[in-house]
Design a protein around this motif. Structure first.
Motif, PDB file in Angstrom:
ATOM      1  N   GLU A  41       0.953  -1.331  -0.024  1.00 17.17           N
ATOM      2  CA  GLU A  41      -0.026   0.108  -0.257  1.00 17.17           C
ATOM      3  C   GLU A  41       0.799   1.179  -0.150  1.00 17.17           C
ATOM      4  OE1 GLU A  41      -3.774   1.887   2.609  1.00 17.17           O
ATOM      5  OE2 GLU A  41      -2.524   0.102   3.202  1.00 17.17           O
ATOM      6  N   PRO A  42       0.670   2.227  -0.642  1.00 17.49           N
ATOM      7  CA  PRO A  42       1.501   3.396  -1.038  1.00 17.49           C
ATOM      8  C   PRO A  42       1.423   4.114   0.407  1.00 17.49           C
ATOM      9  CG  PRO A  42      -0.404   3.444  -2.656  1.00 17.49           C
ATOM     10  CD  PRO A  42      -0.556   2.343  -1.719  1.00 17.49           C
ATOM     11  N   PHE A  43       2.834   4.508   1.057  1.00 19.58           N
ATOM     12  CA  PHE A  43       3.066   4.873   2.216  1.00 19.58           C
ATOM     13  C   PHE A  43       1.984   6.291   2.529  1.00 19.58           C
ATOM     14  CE2 PHE A  43       5.464   7.813   5.234  1.00 19.58           C
ATOM     15  CZ  PHE A  43       5.343   6.920   6.207  1.00 19.58           C
ATOM     16  N   SER A  44       1.778   7.117   1.449  1.00 19.70           N
ATOM     17  CA  SER A  44       0.969   8.224   1.658  1.00 19.70           C
ATOM     18  C   SER A  44      -0.545   7.596   2.219  1.00 19.70           C
ATOM     19  CB  SER A  44       0.866   8.946   0.266  1.00 19.70           C
ATOM     20  OG  SER A  44       0.426   8.104  -0.854  1.00 19.70           O
ATOM     21  N   ALA A  45      -0.908   6.687   1.502  1.00 21.45           N
ATOM     22  CA  ALA A  45      -2.187   6.011   2.067  1.00 21.45           C
ATOM     23  C   ALA A  45      -2.317   5.870   3.447  1.00 21.45           C
ATOM     24  CB  ALA A  45      -2.597   4.849   1.179  1.00 21.45           C
ATOM     25  N   LEU A  46      -1.187   5.227   3.859  1.00 21.81           N
ATOM     26  CA  LEU A  46      -0.983   4.912   5.330  1.00 21.81           C
ATOM     27  C   LEU A  46      -1.024   6.144   6.207  1.00 21.81           C
ATOM     28  CD1 LEU A  46       1.567   1.942   5.185  1.00 21.81           C
ATOM     29  CD2 LEU A  46      -0.672   1.801   5.519  1.00 21.81           C
ATOM     30  N   VAL A  47      -0.260   7.199   5.817  1.00 19.82           N
ATOM     31  CA  VAL A  47      -0.331   8.517   6.694  1.00 19.82           C
ATOM     32  C   VAL A  47      -1.883   9.010   6.616  1.00 19.82           C
ATOM     33  CG1 VAL A  47       0.311  10.962   6.491  1.00 19.82           C
ATOM     34  CG2 VAL A  47       2.094   9.157   5.684  1.00 19.82           C
TER      35      VAL A  47
END
Length: 298
Positions: A41-47
């Protein structure tokens, strides 16, 4: 994450060694992000998901080179990152390469800072953009020049952490300057910053007696410049990444670990006015250089 603990981790990112796994994790936002990130999952999505879960402060400790891509920097910051702390251990291409051995590291870090500061000017990153250099024998004579360089870039928050020799370098004193050699450069930083730059400059992981002398006669300056006075109390969780359901979990407090295990107080400390608030000196420093430089401040 505290700036102090970030400093211990940031030094690992710029060694040039290949990182195979991460096993130490902070509590709070960063722990959740690291335990959830598996590359799928993209890191930005986790943020973004962390902010949706109620985390109000998302502070990244990073070598920042991926943020030389302005589009990627914007995507991550707009997802909800509130602070970026960047490992940047020198102010010239030559020195950065000597320390990191990473091609183009200097230019990529500079571009990343420019991108992040541009986002800050838009009202993003409310908890600021900072740099976290680790003081070592390669860069300590250049510390005043580093502050001038960071100020010219537009940064207003610099945290210097003194090196802790550990791992393969535990017995190698060549990377660890003495407090006696270091002090004149710290004093020059304070003098120049008070007269000209007026940015936030703090020093961490030094015994208080090794701090610039001006701090001991000016209570307000002391409060502004001693890094540990600005750190968050941090609990750390240790587990493998990615975490498995049956993994064990080990927790400890970073400040307690430093006071009880990683640092020490010598006989001279017993009559110092900073006996209680000061964490002491790295044990590895005493192993390398002895304790003759530790003098009580009265």
């Amino acid at each position: 994450a505290t700036e102090a603990l970030a400093g211990a981790l940031l030094g690992l990112l710029d060694t040039g060694d290949e990182l195979h796994s991460i096993e130490g994790m902070l509590s709070g936002t960063l722990a959740w992000l690291l335990s959830a990130f598996d590359g799928r999952e993209p890191f930005s999505a986790l943020v973004r998901r962390a902010r949706e879960l109620g985390y109000t402060r998302v502070a990244l400790a990073t070598n920042a080179m991926v943020f030389d891509n302005a589009e990627y920097a914007r995507k991550v910051v707009e997802a909800g990152v509130t602070r970026a702390t960047i490992s940047f251990h020198a102010h010239t291409r030559k020195l950065v390469h000597v320390i990191t051995k990473v091609p183009n590291a200097f230019d990529r870090k500079v571009k990343a800072i420019e991108n992040l500061l541009a986002l800050k000017r838009e009202g993003r990153l409310p908890d600021n953009v900072s740099v976290n250099p680790v003081i070592n024998s390669i860069n300590f004579r250049h510390l005043p020049g580093m502050v001038r360089f960071f100020a010219r870039l537009g940064l207003d928050d610099v945290r210097f952490n003194f090196i802790r020799n550990h791992g393969n370098a535990e017995d190698d004193g060549s990377l660890c300057p003495t407090f006696t050699d270091l002090r004149p450069y710290l004093e020059r930083i304070v003098e120049e910053n008070e007269a000209k730059h007026r940015i936030t400059v703090t020093f961490g992981e030094l015994p208080y007696c090794a701090m610039p002398w001006a701090l001991h006669t000016n209570r307000e300056l002391f409060r502004r410049c001693v890094g540990e006075l600005h750190d968050y109390i941090t609990d750390v969780a240790i587990f493998a990444s990615p975490r498995q359901p049956d993994d064990g979990l080990y927790r400890f407090n970073w400040q307690d670990s430093k006071r009880n295990d990683l640092k020490m107080k010598v006989d001279a400390c017993q009559t110092c006015r900073y006996l209680e608030p000061c964490e002491g000196v790295w044990r590895t420093y005493v192993d390398l250089h002895g304790d003759r430089e530790i003098r009580p401040v009265r």
